[in-house]
Design a protein around this motif. Structure first.
Motif, PDB file in Angstrom:
ATOM      1  N   SER A 164     -45.072  42.169  79.827  1.00  0.00           N
ATOM      2  CA  SER A 164     -44.969  41.086  80.794  1.00  0.00           C
ATOM      3  C   SER A 164     -43.514  41.202  81.476  1.00  0.00           C
ATOM      4  CB  SER A 164     -44.827  39.866  79.679  1.00  0.00           C
ATOM      5  OG  SER A 164     -44.045  39.698  78.888  1.00  0.00           O
ATOM      6  N   ILE A 165     -43.722  40.650  82.573  1.00  0.00           N
ATOM      7  CA  ILE A 165     -42.335  40.677  83.585  1.00  0.00           C
ATOM      8  C   ILE A 165     -41.863  39.338  84.007  1.00  0.00           C
ATOM      9  CG2 ILE A 165     -41.427  41.979  85.750  1.00  0.00           C
ATOM     10  CD1 ILE A 165     -44.174  43.425  85.544  1.00  0.00           C
ATOM     11  N   SER A 166     -40.647  39.228  83.812  1.00  0.00           N
ATOM     12  CA  SER A 166     -39.900  38.055  84.386  1.00  0.00           C
ATOM     13  C   SER A 166     -39.044  38.359  85.236  1.00  0.00           C
ATOM     14  CB  SER A 166     -39.437  37.167  83.378  1.00  0.00           C
ATOM     15  OG  SER A 166     -38.344  37.948  82.697  1.00  0.00           O
ATOM     16  N   ALA A 167     -39.024  37.689  86.541  1.00  0.00           N
ATOM     17  CA  ALA A 167     -38.362  38.025  87.670  1.00  0.00           C
ATOM     18  C   ALA A 167     -37.195  36.860  87.871  1.00  0.00           C
ATOM     19  CB  ALA A 167     -38.922  38.094  88.892  1.00  0.00           C
ATOM     20  N   ASP A 168     -35.924  37.327  88.063  1.00  0.00           N
ATOM     21  CA  ASP A 168     -35.001  36.332  88.349  1.00  0.00           C
ATOM     22  C   ASP A 168     -34.408  36.779  89.545  1.00  0.00           C
ATOM     23  OD1 ASP A 168     -33.018  34.399  87.915  1.00  0.00           O
ATOM     24  OD2 ASP A 168     -31.376  35.740  87.086  1.00  0.00           O
ATOM     25  N   VAL A 169     -34.302  35.663  90.610  1.00  0.00           N
ATOM     26  CA  VAL A 169     -34.213  36.044  92.107  1.00  0.00           C
ATOM     27  C   VAL A 169     -32.737  35.493  92.268  1.00  0.00           C
ATOM     28  CG1 VAL A 169     -35.043  36.062  94.371  1.00  0.00           C
ATOM     29  CG2 VAL A 169     -36.565  36.513  92.312  1.00  0.00           C
TER      30      VAL A 169
ATOM     31  N   GLY B 135     -44.141  47.184  87.456  1.00  0.00           N
ATOM     32  CA  GLY B 135     -45.490  47.054  86.149  1.00  0.00           C
ATOM     33  C   GLY B 135     -46.257  48.158  86.067  1.00  0.00           C
ATOM     34  N   GLY B 136     -46.948  48.404  87.264  1.00  0.00           N
ATOM     35  CA  GLY B 136     -47.971  49.276  87.293  1.00  0.00           C
ATOM     36  C   GLY B 136     -47.511  50.734  87.055  1.00  0.00           C
ATOM     37  N   VAL B 137     -46.362  51.165  87.639  1.00  0.00           N
ATOM     38  CA  VAL B 137     -45.693  52.686  87.457  1.00  0.00           C
ATOM     39  C   VAL B 137     -45.495  52.674  86.077  1.00  0.00           C
ATOM     40  CG1 VAL B 137     -43.955  53.785  87.999  1.00  0.00           C
ATOM     41  CG2 VAL B 137     -45.100  52.771  89.901  1.00  0.00           C
TER      42      VAL B 137
END
Length: 127
Positions: free
Chosen positions: A62-67, A44-46
């Motif tokens: 916004s970022i969602s992460a599916d692991v 996100g920062g990059v």
């Protein structure tokens, strides 16, 4: 960094305060949460930096992460899907796609896990 043992887990002191880490979520961040957070927030920062250099106006990311984890192999993290919602007007999808490619290439956390964890990044533009 220095980590000190506590009753349940470990902790470290940072400039932003104490970070509690534990396999039990009631006593701190779980290690896999920190791993996923590092990868997501680095990306996100990059992405923010690249969008700025490309002079693309955006209001929010916004970022969602599916692991995906493998219970049979010590519950290791095998795959992380990051989905970016980029809010803004007049955002060019082709330019965002290029920015996403550069993000993956320039995120140190993603580059650190290549070959061990599959990282997929997708995006959508929200108007």
């Amino acid at each position: 960094m220095e980590f000190k043992m506590k009753e349940v887990g470990f902790f470290t002191e940072t400039a932003n305060g104490r970070l509690n880490i534990s396999g039990d979520e009631q006593h701190g961040f779980r290690p896999y949460q920190l791993l996923v957070s590092s990868i997501a927030v680095c990306s996100g920062g990059v992405l923010r930096t690249i969008l700025g250099k490309m002079r693309l106006n955006y209001e929010d990311i916004s970022i969602s992460a599916d692991v995906q984890r493998n219970e049979a192999e010590a519950n290791k993290v095998e795959r992380i899907h990051l989905h970016f919602k980029i809010t803004g007007t007049d955002l060019d999808e082709n330019k965002i796609h290029k920015a996403m490619e550069l993000t993956k290439k320039n995120c140190s956390m993603v580059q650190s896990v290549i070959g061990s964890i599959e990282v997929e990044e997708t995006f959508e533009i929200v108007k």
